[in-house]
Design a protein around this motif. Structure first.
Motif, mmCIF file in Angstrom:
data_model
loop_
_atom_site.group_PDB
_atom_site.id
_atom_site.type_symbol
_atom_site.label_atom_id
_atom_site.label_comp_id
_atom_site.label_asym_id
_atom_site.label_seq_id
_atom_site.Cartn_x
_atom_site.Cartn_y
_atom_site.Cartn_z
ATOM 1 N N GLY A 19 0.817 -1.215 0.000
ATOM 2 C CA GLY A 19 0.000 0.000 0.000
ATOM 3 C C GLY A 19 0.846 1.259 0.000
ATOM 4 O O GLY A 19 0.558 2.215 -0.726
ATOM 5 N N LEU A 20 1.916 1.267 0.806
ATOM 6 C CA LEU A 20 2.825 2.417 0.824
ATOM 7 C C LEU A 20 3.491 2.599 -0.534
ATOM 8 O O LEU A 20 3.523 3.706 -1.076
ATOM 9 N N TYR A 55 -4.252 9.051 5.144
ATOM 10 C CA TYR A 55 -4.687 8.598 3.822
ATOM 11 C C TYR A 55 -4.745 9.766 2.842
ATOM 12 O O TYR A 55 -4.389 9.622 1.673
ATOM 13 N N GLU A 56 -5.213 10.913 3.301
ATOM 14 C CA GLU A 56 -5.253 12.094 2.427
ATOM 15 C C GLU A 56 -3.845 12.494 1.995
ATOM 16 O O GLU A 56 -3.627 12.855 0.838
ATOM 17 N N PRO A 62 3.041 11.695 -4.959
ATOM 18 C CA PRO A 62 3.364 10.633 -5.915
ATOM 19 C C PRO A 62 3.853 9.392 -5.161
ATOM 20 O O PRO A 62 4.607 9.515 -4.193
ATOM 21 N N SER A 63 3.413 8.233 -5.581
ATOM 22 C CA SER A 63 3.847 6.999 -4.926
ATOM 23 C C SER A 63 5.269 6.659 -5.355
ATOM 24 O O SER A 63 5.754 7.114 -6.398
ATOM 25 N N ALA A 94 11.127 3.049 2.317
ATOM 26 C CA ALA A 94 11.511 4.348 1.765
ATOM 27 C C ALA A 94 10.470 4.865 0.799
ATOM 28 O O ALA A 94 9.840 4.098 0.069
ATOM 29 N N ILE A 95 10.288 6.151 0.845
ATOM 30 C CA ILE A 95 9.656 6.921 -0.216
ATOM 31 C C ILE A 95 10.646 8.053 -0.443
ATOM 32 O O ILE A 95 10.639 9.058 0.275
ATOM 33 N N LEU A 96 11.575 7.786 -1.343
ATOM 34 C CA LEU A 96 12.701 8.692 -1.524
ATOM 35 C C LEU A 96 12.231 10.112 -1.826
ATOM 36 O O LEU A 96 11.231 10.288 -2.504
ATOM 37 N N PRO A 97 12.882 11.063 -1.214
ATOM 38 C CA PRO A 97 14.187 11.003 -0.576
ATOM 39 C C PRO A 97 14.149 10.649 0.923
ATOM 40 O O PRO A 97 15.153 10.819 1.618
#
Length: 125
Positions: A19-20, A55-56, A62-63, A94-97
């Protein structure tokens, strides 16, 4: 539900990570209890976000998948089943950076493991 809580918890962790990575709040909703909260500190300020607020935020950014980012930062660091109805998972993602360390607190309710709270730390690279 299996006879081994670790397997059930790891399945929820995978749903959470998927999901992340995909920015899919329906998958995140499968992993989290509706009353869940997320916490971190920035400086001396406590950030306390309920599930819907989070969630919002997820929907608005951006994923990692849409940015073509890999999943090499995902690591399970700890799985501790502390009793018949509680567990703790520590992981990296991670969701870079940003690189995250998440502490996911689980409860067994209504026959399924659910994340009831998330405490996290992040570093920017």
């Amino acid at each position: 539900m299996s006879n081994r809580p670790e397997q059930d918890i790891l399945a929820v962790v995978q749903t959470y990570l998927d999901g992340l990575y995909e920015g899919d709040t329906s998958k995140l909703a499968q992993a989290f209890h509706p009353a869940a909260h997320l916490y971190c500190t920035t400086g001396n300020t406590l950030v306390n976000v309920d599930q819907q607020q989070w969630y919002e935020l997820v929907k608005s950014r951006p994923s990692a998948k849409s940015k073509g980012q890999g999943r090499e930062h995902e690591r399970l660091l700890l799985l501790d089943v502390t009793g018949p109805n509680t567990a703790l998972v520590k992981l990296n993602c991670a969701i870079l950076p940003r690189l995250f360390t998440d502490y996911l607190n689980f409860v067994l309710l209504d026959g399924r493991w659910q994340i009831i709270s998330k405490v996290y730390h992040f570093e920017t690279v």
